[in-house]
Design an enzyme around this catalytic site. Structure first.
Site, PDB file in Angstrom:
ATOM      1  N   CYS A  32      29.612   2.113  -5.208  1.00  0.00           N
ATOM      2  CA  CYS A  32      30.395   3.307  -4.867  1.00  0.00           C
ATOM      3  C   CYS A  32      31.864   2.941  -5.058  1.00  0.00           C
ATOM      4  CB  CYS A  32      30.080   3.765  -3.437  1.00  0.00           C
ATOM      5  SG  CYS A  32      30.429   2.519  -2.178  1.00  0.00           S
ATOM      6  N   GLY A  33      32.734   3.498  -4.262  1.00  0.00           N
ATOM      7  CA  GLY A  33      34.160   3.224  -4.406  1.00  0.00           C
ATOM      8  C   GLY A  33      34.545   1.843  -3.927  1.00  0.00           C
TER       9      GLY A  33
END
Length: 122
Positions: A82-83
């Protein structure tokens, strides 16, 4: 990004139940030509701005719904990012609960990859 305390507490409570690797290991495997499934679980708008080379998009909002269609074999090797590595922990935990046995969260996520100066696809 500053995350809220309850979200961080949830992630930390789950972290010990999931296996993690980091962006540097993913890069080494890509450089070696190793075959594996790299899945971006961020929002579609984040994906559109750039993603790791060779990644496939399967957002956090639909991964539990769609994973069996895309990967019916629960022993498929899956690496989720993800981020920064928090949402991927949550997704990894859910896939494990669904019976997936070789699912790993990528610590550092897209930010770690970018900060290391690794190439990004758009």
């Amino acid at each position: 990004m500053q995350h809220n305390p309850r979200f961080l507490a949830l992630v930390e409570a789950i972290r010990s139940r999931v296996q993690e690797t980091d962006v540097h290991q993913i890069k080494r495997w890509q450089d070696e030509g190793r075959t594996f499934h790299l899945i971006d679980v961020r929002e579609e708008s984040e994906w559109a701005k750039g993603h790791l080379p060779g990644a496939e998009y399967l957002g956090r909002g639909v991964i539990e719904r769609d994973i069996e269609t895309r990967y019916p074999d629960a022993s498929t090797e899956l690496y989720l990012y993800c981020g920064g590595g928090f949402r991927s922990i949550l997704a990894t935990d859910n896939l494990q609960k669904m019976g997936y046995t070789r699912v790993v969260s990528v610590d550092g996520g897209f930010r770690g990859w970018s900060d290391a100066g690794y190439p990004v696809e758009s």
